[in-house]
Enzyme design. Structure first.
Site, short mmCIF file in Angstrom:
data_model
loop_
_atom_site.label_atom_id
_atom_site.label_comp_id
_atom_site.label_asym_id
_atom_site.label_seq_id
_atom_site.Cartn_x
_atom_site.Cartn_y
_atom_site.Cartn_z
N GLY A 11 -4.88 27.28 93.25
CA GLY A 11 -5.56 27.71 92.02
C GLY A 11 -6.74 28.61 92.33
O GLY A 11 -7.76 28.56 91.64
N HIS A 12 -6.61 29.47 93.35
CA HIS A 12 -7.77 30.25 93.81
C HIS A 12 -8.20 31.34 92.84
O HIS A 12 -9.27 31.91 92.98
CB HIS A 12 -7.48 30.89 95.18
CG HIS A 12 -6.47 31.99 95.11
ND1 HIS A 12 -5.13 31.75 94.95
CD2 HIS A 12 -6.61 33.34 95.16
CE1 HIS A 12 -4.48 32.90 94.91
NE2 HIS A 12 -5.35 33.88 95.04
N ARG A 13 -7.34 31.66 91.84
CA ARG A 13 -7.74 32.69 90.89
C ARG A 13 -8.40 32.11 89.64
O ARG A 13 -8.93 32.85 88.82
CB ARG A 13 -6.52 33.53 90.49
CG ARG A 13 -5.99 34.30 91.69
CD ARG A 13 -5.46 35.64 91.30
NE ARG A 13 -4.17 35.52 90.63
CZ ARG A 13 -3.28 36.52 90.54
NH1 ARG A 13 -3.55 37.69 91.09
NH2 ARG A 13 -2.15 36.36 89.92
N GLY A 14 -8.38 30.82 89.51
CA GLY A 14 -8.99 30.19 88.34
C GLY A 14 -10.50 30.08 88.50
O GLY A 14 -11.05 30.44 89.55
N SER A 108 -10.97 15.47 85.72
CA SER A 108 -11.72 15.91 84.55
C SER A 108 -12.40 14.71 83.91
O SER A 108 -11.90 13.58 84.03
CB SER A 108 -10.73 16.52 83.56
OG SER A 108 -11.23 16.43 82.25
N SER A 109 -13.48 14.94 83.18
CA SER A 109 -14.19 13.82 82.56
C SER A 109 -13.37 13.21 81.41
O SER A 109 -13.68 12.11 80.95
CB SER A 109 -15.56 14.26 82.05
OG SER A 109 -15.41 15.27 81.08
N CYS A 110 -12.30 13.90 80.96
CA CYS A 110 -11.54 13.34 79.84
C CYS A 110 -10.61 12.20 80.27
O CYS A 110 -9.91 11.62 79.45
CB CYS A 110 -10.76 14.42 79.12
SG CYS A 110 -9.41 15.05 80.10
N LYS A 141 -4.02 13.56 84.94
CA LYS A 141 -5.14 13.55 85.89
C LYS A 141 -5.36 12.15 86.47
O LYS A 141 -5.69 12.00 87.65
CB LYS A 141 -6.41 14.08 85.23
CG LYS A 141 -6.37 15.59 84.99
CD LYS A 141 -6.35 16.34 86.31
CE LYS A 141 -6.30 17.83 86.17
NZ LYS A 141 -6.17 18.52 87.46
N PRO A 164 -15.04 16.55 87.50
CA PRO A 164 -16.07 17.42 86.95
C PRO A 164 -16.24 17.21 85.44
O PRO A 164 -15.27 16.92 84.74
CB PRO A 164 -15.56 18.84 87.21
CG PRO A 164 -14.25 18.71 87.84
CD PRO A 164 -13.82 17.28 87.84
N THR A 165 -17.44 17.42 84.96
CA THR A 165 -17.69 17.47 83.53
C THR A 165 -17.19 18.81 82.98
O THR A 165 -16.53 19.57 83.69
CB THR A 165 -19.20 17.26 83.27
OG1 THR A 165 -19.39 17.11 81.89
CG2 THR A 165 -20.04 18.44 83.78
N LEU A 167 -16.90 22.55 82.36
CA LEU A 167 -17.35 23.62 83.26
C LEU A 167 -17.40 24.96 82.55
O LEU A 167 -16.71 25.17 81.56
CB LEU A 167 -16.36 23.74 84.42
CG LEU A 167 -16.18 22.49 85.25
CD1 LEU A 167 -15.00 22.66 86.20
CD2 LEU A 167 -17.45 22.18 86.04
#
Ligand code: GDP
Length: 310
Positions: A11-14, A108-110, A141, A164-165, A167
């Site tokens: 995912g280096h382009r994200g 993800s925080s979700c 996730k 991560p929260t 972003l």
């Protein structure tokens, strides 16, 4: 990680993958492997196995995912669960099978229950029901976190998970239907200013609270944990500070310099009332964020404004 370790950033382009790459380059790492999604479809098990067999990376940052805001998550529920589970299962298993030294999985925080006590600690995972709008994504996730732990338990793999929260940062998605709130509002206020529109519409009631972290801070935290964290379970990455959507809208209005009104569209969903990360585990491990929300908004708006006026 040694400076010449072979590092694969999926995912280096994200937004996340590109920030991790920039950060690692800044630290002096140079031996990267990249594949675009056209070159390697991470949902394709055979292709992923072949890629890992041939390239044999030492370290993997698993930042590839199908992501989106509240409407995208809700409208494409099957795509979000299927694509994310496939990516995780293929990459994590291939990393085990080819002896990857260490893998960092981004969640993800979700993943936390909708009504989790705030701020949310890592141990509230799987203690209650999820928010409906992003349940398929969250389930995928959670599967990724549990895979990392299961491969650690059964095979001794050093696979870690970070959560991560919300972003924002360079290479974010600004598509109004599918993006998250922060980039969407930057675009809406910017376009309303250019077109002298009398009002900007913000979805929902404005009362949900959200925490925002700049992607450069996230990348720094991921690289820090890749070096310093070697345990099961997950680590929250955030600021520990949140704002209401109405407050966020006011901040963005000011940064953009828009002078019209703000109206709320109550037909759009609010989603989770609050999802503030408890970041004490991360602080104890020795890492704290640097970019405050206002500074981060100014940074991204200055870059966004430049692109749009070219
Ligand atoms: P969430 O954190 O998974 O709920 O995802 P979002 O970032 O998409 O939405 C966060 C909150 O911002 C929700 O309460 C949305 O209704 C609200 N919101 C307000 N205006 C917008 C907008 O223009 N786009 C998006 N995506 N959300 C908005």
């Amino acid at each position: 990680m040694k400076k010449d370790s072979k590092i694969y950033i999926a995912g280096h382009r994200g937004m996340v993958g590109s920030a991790i790459h920039r950060h690692l380059v800044g630290l002096g790492f140079a031996n990267f492997i990249f594949r675009t999604s056209a070159e390697l479809d991470l949902r394709d098990q055979r292709a992923v196995n072949e890629f890992f067999e041939i390239e044999r990376p030492d370290y993997v940052f698993l930042a590839a995912a199908k992501v989106g805001g509240i409407l995208a998550n809700n409208n494409y529920r099957a795509d979000f669960i299927y694509q994310n589970i496939m990516i995780e299962a293929n990459v994590i298993h291939a990393a085990y099978a080819t002896g990857v030294e260490k893998l960092l999985f981004l969640g993800s925080s979700c993943i936390y229950p909708k009504m989790a006590p705030q701020p949310m600690t890592e141990d509230c995972l799987l203690t209650g029901l999820l928010e409906h709008t992003n349940e398929p994504y969250a389930i995928a996730k959670i599967a990724g976190i549990k895979m990392c732990d299961a491969y650690r338990d059964q095979y001794g793999c050093n696979f870690i998970s970070v959560m991560p929260t919300n972003l924002y940062g360079p290479n974010d998605n600004y598509d109004l239907q599918n993006a998250h709130v922060l980039p969407s509002l930057i675009r809406k206020f910017h376009e309303a200013k250019l077109n002298n529109e009398p009002a900007v519409t913000v979805w929902g009631t404005g009362s949900p609270r959200r925490e925002f972290l700049h992607a450069d801070d996230l990348a720094a935290a991921c690289c820090y944990l890749m070096e310093h964290y070697n345990e099961a379970g997950l680590v929250n990455i955030g600021t520990g500070v949140d704002v209401t959507i109405a407050e966020l809208a006011m901040e963005i209005k000011e940064v953009v310099g828009y002078e019209g009104a703000v109206v709320y569209d109550h037909t759009k969903p609010d989603g989770t009332p609050r999802k503030l990360m408890d970041v004490s585990k991360l602080s104890k491990l020795g890492w704290t964020y640097k970019i405050a929300l206002r500074e981060g908004l100014e940074k991204v708006y200055s870059a966004y404004g430049k692109v749009k006026s070219e």
